[in-house]
Design a protein around this motif. Structure first.
Motif, mmCIF file in Angstrom:
data_model
loop_
_atom_site.group_PDB
_atom_site.id
_atom_site.type_symbol
_atom_site.label_atom_id
_atom_site.label_comp_id
_atom_site.label_asym_id
_atom_site.label_seq_id
_atom_site.Cartn_x
_atom_site.Cartn_y
_atom_site.Cartn_z
ATOM 1 N N THR A 112 0.844 -1.199 0.000
ATOM 2 C CA THR A 112 0.000 0.000 0.000
ATOM 3 C C THR A 112 0.875 1.244 0.000
ATOM 4 O O THR A 112 0.651 2.199 -0.747
ATOM 5 C CB THR A 112 -0.887 0.008 1.264
ATOM 6 N N HIS A 113 1.886 1.191 0.819
ATOM 7 C CA HIS A 113 2.872 2.271 0.912
ATOM 8 C C HIS A 113 3.479 2.536 -0.473
ATOM 9 O O HIS A 113 3.553 3.675 -0.937
ATOM 10 C CB HIS A 113 3.925 1.801 1.921
ATOM 11 N N ALA A 114 3.888 1.456 -1.163
ATOM 12 C CA ALA A 114 4.502 1.597 -2.487
ATOM 13 C C ALA A 114 3.537 2.281 -3.455
ATOM 14 O O ALA A 114 3.897 3.200 -4.178
ATOM 15 C CB ALA A 114 4.923 0.224 -3.022
ATOM 16 N N ARG A 115 2.292 1.822 -3.434
ATOM 17 C CA ARG A 115 1.327 2.376 -4.390
ATOM 18 C C ARG A 115 1.040 3.854 -4.107
ATOM 19 O O ARG A 115 0.970 4.668 -5.018
ATOM 20 C CB ARG A 115 0.039 1.558 -4.321
ATOM 21 N N GLU A 116 0.893 4.181 -2.835
ATOM 22 C CA GLU A 116 0.640 5.584 -2.496
ATOM 23 C C GLU A 116 1.818 6.457 -2.901
ATOM 24 O O GLU A 116 1.644 7.543 -3.452
ATOM 25 C CB GLU A 116 0.362 5.729 -0.998
ATOM 26 N N LEU A 117 3.007 5.944 -2.640
ATOM 27 C CA LEU A 117 4.189 6.726 -2.989
ATOM 28 C C LEU A 117 4.275 6.918 -4.505
ATOM 29 O O LEU A 117 4.555 8.018 -4.987
ATOM 30 C CB LEU A 117 5.454 6.045 -2.455
ATOM 31 N N VAL A 118 4.051 5.833 -5.260
ATOM 32 C CA VAL A 118 4.112 5.925 -6.726
ATOM 33 C C VAL A 118 3.149 7.011 -7.206
ATOM 34 O O VAL A 118 3.497 7.865 -8.029
ATOM 35 C CB VAL A 118 3.777 4.563 -7.372
ATOM 36 N N ASN A 119 1.947 6.996 -6.676
ATOM 37 C CA ASN A 119 0.960 7.968 -7.136
ATOM 38 C C ASN A 119 1.330 9.398 -6.741
ATOM 39 O O ASN A 119 1.019 10.338 -7.457
ATOM 40 C CB ASN A 119 -0.431 7.591 -6.622
ATOM 41 N N ARG A 120 2.030 9.549 -5.608
ATOM 42 C CA ARG A 120 2.449 10.882 -5.202
ATOM 43 C C ARG A 120 3.655 11.362 -5.997
ATOM 44 O O ARG A 120 3.858 12.559 -6.159
ATOM 45 C CB ARG A 120 2.821 10.888 -3.715
ATOM 46 N N LEU A 121 4.483 10.395 -6.436
ATOM 47 C CA LEU A 121 5.684 10.787 -7.189
ATOM 48 C C LEU A 121 5.368 11.071 -8.660
ATOM 49 O O LEU A 121 6.119 11.765 -9.331
ATOM 50 C CB LEU A 121 6.744 9.669 -7.114
ATOM 51 N N ARG A 122 4.271 10.519 -9.138
ATOM 52 C CA ARG A 122 3.925 10.625 -10.565
ATOM 53 C C ARG A 122 4.011 12.020 -11.158
ATOM 54 O O ARG A 122 4.491 12.174 -12.281
ATOM 55 C CB ARG A 122 2.511 10.094 -10.793
ATOM 56 N N PRO A 123 3.538 13.026 -10.457
ATOM 57 C CA PRO A 123 3.605 14.352 -11.081
ATOM 58 C C PRO A 123 5.037 14.849 -11.270
ATOM 59 O O PRO A 123 5.268 15.770 -12.039
ATOM 60 C CB PRO A 123 2.870 15.255 -10.080
ATOM 61 N N HIS A 124 5.999 14.228 -10.572
ATOM 62 C CA HIS A 124 7.353 14.778 -10.559
ATOM 63 C C HIS A 124 8.350 13.977 -11.384
ATOM 64 O O HIS A 124 9.377 14.506 -11.788
ATOM 65 C CB HIS A 124 7.866 14.852 -9.110
ATOM 66 N N VAL A 125 8.122 12.682 -11.545
ATOM 67 C CA VAL A 125 9.085 11.840 -12.258
ATOM 68 C C VAL A 125 8.329 10.916 -13.201
ATOM 69 O O VAL A 125 7.120 10.737 -13.067
ATOM 70 C CB VAL A 125 9.927 10.972 -11.288
ATOM 71 N N SER A 126 9.073 10.351 -14.154
ATOM 72 C CA SER A 126 8.490 9.345 -15.033
ATOM 73 C C SER A 126 8.672 7.994 -14.335
ATOM 74 O O SER A 126 9.797 7.578 -14.067
ATOM 75 C CB SER A 126 9.228 9.414 -16.369
ATOM 76 N N ILE A 127 7.587 7.318 -14.024
ATOM 77 C CA ILE A 127 7.695 6.185 -13.100
ATOM 78 C C ILE A 127 7.035 4.930 -13.654
ATOM 79 O O ILE A 127 5.950 4.985 -14.237
ATOM 80 C CB ILE A 127 7.102 6.588 -11.712
ATOM 81 N N ASP A 128 7.728 3.798 -13.531
ATOM 82 C CA ASP A 128 7.190 2.482 -13.885
ATOM 83 C C ASP A 128 7.300 1.575 -12.665
ATOM 84 O O ASP A 128 8.090 1.836 -11.766
ATOM 85 C CB ASP A 128 7.997 1.836 -15.018
ATOM 86 N N VAL A 129 6.524 0.481 -12.706
ATOM 87 C CA VAL A 129 6.576 -0.481 -11.608
ATOM 88 C C VAL A 129 6.892 -1.854 -12.201
ATOM 89 O O VAL A 129 6.348 -2.219 -13.242
ATOM 90 C CB VAL A 129 5.228 -0.533 -10.862
#
Lengths: 385, 392
Positions: free
Chosen positions: B21-38
């Motif tokens: 859950t922590h990972a998913r929340e963080l990914v969604n918060r980082l999205r506006p700032h970096v290009s992110i894949d999982v």
């Protein structure tokens, strides 16, 4: 401090660059620290076949723990290595390659895990072999790595990616090795230093006696080491012939075990392996030492030539030896095979004495035992943290 | 757009689990700032690692997710391997067998990290304990950020985990206590690290009365939120509650919310309300006298942070090292060391509501200082920038 040195082979019968360095380091450290060695039962670096008995013994009065090699290199190795270095392959193949290359000594790793707290620092020799690649990750918190790395294909393999980030300290043999590793792994965060090596003075050589015994007159250009294509001797012979055909004078004297075919010529002498005394005489008699090798981690033979005041000639494309020549001023480099003759002539005709003296002075300073001891102490101090 | 970041985690998407859950929340918060894949597996269940999702490219919340098959789920004889590896006298082979048996064994995921990882500026690994992190970090150490979410547990003693804590470019801890525990265990202080924490999401409005009415709760109540299970200290909580109730003549209630995995005492002053929605949970937190927790093994307790964010204090076991220490730092919790102390603490909070409110306010300030998403995101972006600078 209590220091453990881990190296793939160790003992009187063992011949090899990193193994030799390990033994010198062990003896020097032992003057100020409690030193032990962990190694395998192998004596040769290809089969790793058992030679020394497993268990505890002593070399130079220092405790040595020897562990069995579980599996030697087998028939699959060459095929697997080709696939791993040149072909399409998976991650597992690289890990298999590491184990099959050996010497894979699982009891040595168990020993490290079990006994690590007995040592303040654990020094690992040679990045490429299993005792380091599989052993160091067990004890990163007290490890120093002496990688003796060359710019070679295995350095790019997966098992080594973390190895250069894990230890607390790294001891390089030359500044060029440090630049290579830092550039490749971006591991500048690991404290490091350049160790070099310490050298005993060369016994005085008898130049005239050497010339008389071998009936040599005129300039002597020598090569000391394995006479093989792998060490660049095929290129050396071709360059020598080019130099002679351009009107150059002298004899090329090749000393070392011969592992290639060389067409007989009066101006090329093959001495085979020679004694230490003969080596001193040869270096005293030689006007120039040529070292054509492409890959070198330290180039000890250059240092010995300089001890004898003999200038050296090396290819510019070997960063390590060219770097040493640059720092010491003890010789010249050739940027192309075409330039070999001119550069050799410059040393023989004009600069030889001056360059040889510069090399001698540099080695006396750089390879003095107190300097080497200080650097070794600094390395184990860093590992101890 | 900024850095390219890959997040590696054992499960991802609509799955239960703290780290996930922590990972998913963080990914969604980082999205506006970096290009992110999982990069993750096709498993939903952390025990079996059964392949329940489709392998290949997926999208979760609009983020690209690469899913890889689990070749072998958790071994049937996992417990046997665990026992062998956790014995003081064990071999390195025992450790390898344990990690393999624990899973998830997903070789294609590792091939992906090996092949594609160097194309990202940073690779963030969640949770130290599973195979994707143990075998993935050494493939991209120079760009690896490990979010260990480590508890002080037997697995941390294994040699196999030393490279996970010594090789990466950075370690991102949830708490100061986790950082200190890891440094003590591994002696890896030289690895760059930060206490990044996690963000706490709090609803804009909460309504304690709605909660009281819905569940018919009158008077002051203490709240427990979480799995109702022995490993979380519930037997101790029930015992201490009974002793407190015996000496206290008020009419306080113990309210239990969460999945019930053991019997709940059948008494009028203990109310089990089942699992609750997020809205319900925050309403309940806002109205409680204090949150109570008797567990001893915990790294970061999200519900503790949430209680503080709602301005309420916590009562924790003095033997829970992380929670007791965080409560002390926050000045927002009261630890108890015995049943008597438990009763005294509860009485104190009931008799002095102003004190309880003041403690809760300190908790709110503590969370605002460290555990807000903008602050957390900023710390990650700083780590990413540092890593890119080191590798450029």
């Amino acid at each position: 401090m209590r220091v453990l040195i881990v190296v793939q082979r160790y003992g009187d019968e063992v011949v090899g660059g990193s193994e030799g360095h390990a033994r010198v380091a062990a003896r020097r450290l032992a003057a100020r620290h409690e030193v032990e060695i962990a190694t395998t039962t192998a004596v040769d670096f290809w089969s790793w076949a058992p030679y020394f008995p497993a268990g505890d013994t002593a070399v130079d009065g220092l405790p040595v723990h020897r562990f069995e090699v579980a599996t030697g290199r087998d028939d699959r190795f060459k095929e697997l290595e080709d696939a791993v270095l040149f072909g399409e392959h998976g991650l597992d193949a690289e890990l298999d390659w590491l184990r099959i290359q050996g010497p894979n000594a699982p009891e040595l790793y168990e020993f490290l895990d079990r006994s690590r707290r007995r040592y303040d620092a654990i020094v690992f020799y040679t990045y490429i072999y299993a005792p380091t690649a599989l052993g160091l990750p067990i004890v990163p918190e007290r490890a120093a790595l002496i990688p003796t790395a060359h710019d070679e294909l295995p350095l790019g393999l997966a098992p080594y990616r973390a190895l250069f980030h894990l230890p607390r300290a790294i001891g390089y043999l030359t500044p060029e090795e440090r630049a290579l590793v830092r550039g490749r792994f971006r591991n500048e965060e690991v404290p490091d230093l350049v160790l070099g090596i310490g050298l005993d003075p060369l016994p005085p050589g008898d130049a005239a006696g050497f010339r008389a015994r071998h009936e040599l007159a005129g300039p002597i250009v020598t090569y000391l080491g394995q006479v093989t294509a792998g060490k660049g001797c095929d290129e050396l012979v071709a360059d020598w012939i080019g130099y002679r055909e351009a009107g150059g004078a002298g004899t090329l004297v090749l000393a070392g075990s011969v592992g290639m075919d060389i067409a007989p010529r009066p101006d090329i002498r093959l001495l085979g392996r020679i004694s230490d005394a003969e080596k001193s005489d040869l270096l005293a008699a030689a006007d120039v030492l040529v070292h054509p090798s492409h890959l070198e981690s330290l180039g000890i033979v250059l240092l010995e030539a300089w001890q004898a005041g003999t200038p050296v000639l090396v290819p510019a494309w070997n960063a390590v030896t060219a770097g040493q020549v640059g720092r010491s001023g003890g010789g010249r480099t050739y940027a192309t095979h075409g330039a070999f003759a001119t550069e050799l002539a410059a040393l023989l005709d004009r600069e030889g004495a001056e360059r040889g003296a510069a090399g001698r002075a540099w080695v006396a300073e750089e390879c003095a035992w107190p300097r080497f001891d200080e650097r070794l102490d600094a390395l184990v101090e860093l590992a101890h943290g | 757009m900024g850095d390219r970041v890959l997040v590696v985690v054992q499960r991802y998407g609509d799955v239960a689990g703290g780290a996930e859950t922590h990972a998913r929340e963080l990914v969604n918060r980082l999205r506006p700032h970096v290009s992110i894949d999982v990069a993750t597996t096709t498993a939903r269940d952390y025990w079996t690692w059964k392949n329940e999702l489709v392998a290949g490219e997926d999208r979760v919340d609009g983020v690209r997710v690469f899913r890889f098959m689990v070749d072998a789920g958790r071994a049937r004889d996992f417990r046997r391997h665990e026992r062998a590896a956790f014995r003081t006298e064990h071999s390195l082979a025992d450790e390898r067998a344990f990690i393999r048996a624990q899973g998830p064994h997903a070789p294609e995921l590792l091939e992906f990290v090996h092949r594609e990882g160097p194309g990202y500026d940073c690779v963030v690994f969640f949770t130290y304990i599973y195979a994707p992190t143990v075998y993935g970090v050494p493939l991209v150490p120079e760009r690896a950020v490990v979010v260990p979410t480590a508890h002080d547990e037997p697995a941390l003693a294994l040699a196999a985990y030393r490279p996970v804590f010594h090789a990466p470019r950075a370690l991102a801890f949830n708490t100061v206590e986790e950082r200190d525990m890891v440094h003590h265990r591994f002696g890896n202080q030289r690895v760059p690290h930060d206490v990044v924490g996690v963000g706490v999401d709090v609803p804009a409005r909460s309504d304690p009365d709605r909660f009281r009415q819905a569940h018919g709760i009158d008077g002051p109540y203490f709240l427990y939120v979480g799995r109702i299970v022995e490993s979380k200290g519930c037997p101790e909580l029930f015992d201490h509650w009974a002793r407190f109730a015996a000496r206290h003549d008020g009419h306080a209630t113990l309210v239990l919310a969460g999945h019930r995995e053991m019997a709940v005492p059948d008494r009028p002053d203990v109310r089990y309300i089942g699992t609750v929605s997020d809205a319900d949970k925050f309403d309940a937190l806002a109205g409680c006298t204090a949150l109570v927790y008797s567990g001893r093994l915990d790294s970061l307790s999200m519900v503790t942070l949430e209680a503080w964010a709602m301005g309420r204090p916590v009562v924790v076991s003095a033997r829970a090292p992380v929670l007791a220490s965080m409560s002390r730092r926050a000045g927002a919790g009261l630890p108890y060391g015995s049943a008597d102390e438990f009763a005294e603490v509860l009485e104190l909070l009931l008799e002095r509501p102003a004190l309880a409110a003041a403690l809760g306010e300190q908790g709110r300030a503590f969370v605002a200082r460290t555990y807000t998403w903008p602050g957390v995101v900023e710390k990650y972006l700083d780590l990413f920038a540092e890593i890119r600078a080191r590798n450029s």
